[in-house]
Scaffold this motif. Structure first.
Motif, short mmCIF file in Angstrom:
data_model
loop_
_atom_site.label_atom_id
_atom_site.label_comp_id
_atom_site.label_asym_id
_atom_site.label_seq_id
_atom_site.Cartn_x
_atom_site.Cartn_y
_atom_site.Cartn_z
N ALA A 85 0.83 -1.20 0.00
CA ALA A 85 0.00 0.00 0.00
C ALA A 85 0.86 1.25 0.00
CB ALA A 85 -0.92 0.01 1.22
N THR A 86 0.33 2.30 -0.61
CA THR A 86 0.87 3.64 -0.47
C THR A 86 -0.21 4.51 0.15
OG1 THR A 86 0.18 4.33 -2.69
CG2 THR A 86 2.41 3.41 -2.44
N ILE A 87 0.18 5.39 1.08
CA ILE A 87 -0.78 6.22 1.80
C ILE A 87 -0.29 7.66 1.76
CG2 ILE A 87 -2.03 6.61 3.96
CD1 ILE A 87 -1.22 3.72 4.74
N SER A 88 -1.13 8.55 1.23
CA SER A 88 -0.80 9.97 1.16
C SER A 88 -1.39 10.71 2.35
CB SER A 88 -1.33 10.58 -0.14
OG SER A 88 -0.74 9.95 -1.27
N GLY A 104 -2.57 13.92 23.78
CA GLY A 104 -2.61 13.26 22.48
C GLY A 104 -1.21 12.99 21.96
N LEU A 105 -1.06 11.87 21.27
CA LEU A 105 0.18 11.55 20.56
C LEU A 105 -0.19 11.47 19.08
CD1 LEU A 105 3.14 10.61 20.37
CD2 LEU A 105 2.32 8.27 20.75
N VAL A 106 0.37 12.35 18.27
CA VAL A 106 -0.01 12.47 16.87
C VAL A 106 1.21 12.24 15.98
CG1 VAL A 106 -1.03 13.96 15.11
CG2 VAL A 106 -1.79 14.14 17.48
N ILE A 107 1.07 11.38 14.98
CA ILE A 107 2.13 11.11 14.01
C ILE A 107 1.60 11.42 12.62
CG2 ILE A 107 3.62 9.37 12.96
CD1 ILE A 107 3.55 7.86 15.61
N THR A 108 2.34 12.24 11.87
CA THR A 108 1.98 12.51 10.48
C THR A 108 3.16 12.12 9.59
OG1 THR A 108 2.75 14.80 10.66
CG2 THR A 108 0.41 14.39 11.05
N ALA A 109 2.86 11.76 8.35
CA ALA A 109 3.90 11.36 7.39
C ALA A 109 3.27 11.30 6.00
CB ALA A 109 4.50 10.01 7.75
N GLY A 110 4.13 11.21 4.98
CA GLY A 110 3.64 11.01 3.62
C GLY A 110 3.02 12.23 2.98
N GLU A 111 3.49 13.40 3.36
CA GLU A 111 2.97 14.63 2.78
C GLU A 111 3.89 15.12 1.67
OE1 GLU A 111 2.70 17.09 6.25
OE2 GLU A 111 0.77 16.23 6.87
N VAL A 116 3.59 7.43 2.29
CA VAL A 116 3.97 6.30 3.14
C VAL A 116 3.84 5.02 2.32
CG1 VAL A 116 3.25 4.94 5.15
CG2 VAL A 116 3.28 7.45 5.27
N THR A 117 4.75 4.07 2.52
CA THR A 117 4.64 2.76 1.86
C THR A 117 4.64 1.67 2.91
OG1 THR A 117 7.05 2.60 1.57
CG2 THR A 117 5.77 3.55 -0.25
N ALA A 118 3.88 0.61 2.64
CA ALA A 118 3.78 -0.50 3.58
C ALA A 118 3.62 -1.81 2.81
CB ALA A 118 2.59 -0.31 4.52
N LYS A 119 4.15 -2.87 3.38
CA LYS A 119 3.97 -4.22 2.84
C LYS A 119 3.43 -5.12 3.93
CE LYS A 119 7.50 -4.05 -0.81
NZ LYS A 119 6.46 -4.07 -1.87
N LEU A 181 7.29 -0.71 6.97
CA LEU A 181 6.52 0.53 6.98
C LEU A 181 7.49 1.69 6.88
CD1 LEU A 181 3.74 1.92 7.35
CD2 LEU A 181 4.21 1.94 9.82
N ALA A 182 7.44 2.44 5.77
CA ALA A 182 8.32 3.58 5.54
C ALA A 182 7.52 4.86 5.68
CB ALA A 182 8.95 3.50 4.15
N LEU A 183 7.99 5.78 6.54
CA LEU A 183 7.27 7.00 6.86
C LEU A 183 8.10 8.23 6.47
CD1 LEU A 183 6.11 5.95 10.45
CD2 LEU A 183 4.66 6.04 8.41
N PRO A 184 8.09 8.61 5.21
CA PRO A 184 8.86 9.80 4.80
C PRO A 184 8.29 11.06 5.44
CG PRO A 184 7.45 9.04 3.01
CD PRO A 184 7.38 8.00 4.07
N GLY A 185 9.19 11.91 5.92
CA GLY A 185 8.76 13.17 6.53
C GLY A 185 7.98 12.98 7.82
N MET A 186 8.28 11.93 8.58
CA MET A 186 7.52 11.66 9.80
C MET A 186 7.66 12.79 10.80
SD MET A 186 7.83 8.54 12.56
CE MET A 186 9.20 9.33 13.42
N HIS A 187 6.54 13.14 11.44
CA HIS A 187 6.53 14.15 12.49
C HIS A 187 5.70 13.62 13.64
CE1 HIS A 187 5.19 18.42 13.95
NE2 HIS A 187 6.10 17.87 14.75
N LEU A 188 6.32 13.46 14.81
CA LEU A 188 5.62 13.00 16.01
C LEU A 188 5.54 14.17 16.98
CD1 LEU A 188 6.21 9.71 17.98
CD2 LEU A 188 6.11 11.90 19.18
N LYS A 189 4.34 14.38 17.53
CA LYS A 189 4.19 15.46 18.50
C LYS A 189 3.19 15.09 19.58
CE LYS A 189 0.57 18.03 16.00
NZ LYS A 189 0.19 19.34 15.41
#
Length: 201
Positions: A85-88, A104-111, A116-119, A181-189
């Motif tokens: 899968a790819t996730i935008s 809250g714990l928030v993670i964003t990626a794939g922007e 984001v890619t996953a197998k 699971l690849a998370l390009p541009g991951m941001h955790l806050k």
């Protein structure tokens, strides 16, 4: 497609039957599972939200199951498997009560066009919303014969397809696993006001 879900028990088995009442595919179909566990670990019992602007996947299946919590309780879930899968514009969030209030714990990626890619993605969910398109779908397949590597129990209701596209989707889940699971541009806050993903994610 809108679905009406019916949940009951039969001989200790959890049944989740989906009845289509429309003609446009939108929400996944559940099934009956005999103690099927979507992950190989005890889940916390805290649900989290996950969403994105688009998910494109190959090799999809879904059937019903039960996830075991650490305290021994069981949570009925719909188990979704996607081969790749790819996730935008992915956003994942969990909000919990703490001595300091809701956090809250928030993670964003794939922007920014780098998704984001996953197998071998597997999700144990209880709710899913979005616009869905399935390619070469089979509804009512035996869960032990679905096209994904992960399969359900023989005789259980399932659906599968060669491909799936979800747009503007959001879901409530209890577990997610992936082979990679690849998370390009991951941001955790951390959000101290207890907020999660922005509306629409």
């Amino acid at each position: 497609m809108n679905f009406k879900s019916i949940v009951n028990s039969r001989g200790g088995r959890i049944a989740m039957v989906a009845v289509p009442v429309g003609i446009v595919a939108a929400v996944m179909v559940g099934g009956v599972a005999q103690g099927a566990v979507p992950v190989s670990f005890s889940i916390s019992g805290t649900s989290f939200t996950m969403g994105g602007s688009e998910l494109d996947g190959t090799s999809f299946s879904q059937y019903g199951g039960v996830a075991k919590l650490q305290d021994g309780k069981e949570q009925p879930v719909a188990i979704a498997n996607i081969g790749s899968a790819t996730i935008s514009n992915l956003c994942q969030a969990v909000v919990q009560d703490t001595p300091l209030g809701k956090v809250g714990l928030v993670i964003t990626a794939g922007e920014g066009g780098d998704p984001v890619t996953a197998k071998d993605l597997q999700i144990g969910m209880t709710d899913l919303k979005g616009d869905a398109v399935f390619s070469n779908i089979r509804i009512g397949a035996d869960a032990s014969t679905v096209v994904t590597n992960a399969k359900g129990s023989a005789g259980d209701f399932a659906q599968d397809s060669q491909g799936i596209t979800l747009k503007n989707f959001s879901q409530v889940a209890y577990s997610t696993t992936a082979g990679t699971l690849a998370l390009p541009g991951m941001h955790l806050k951390i959000t101290t006001d207890g907020s999660g993903c922005p509306a629409g994610k």
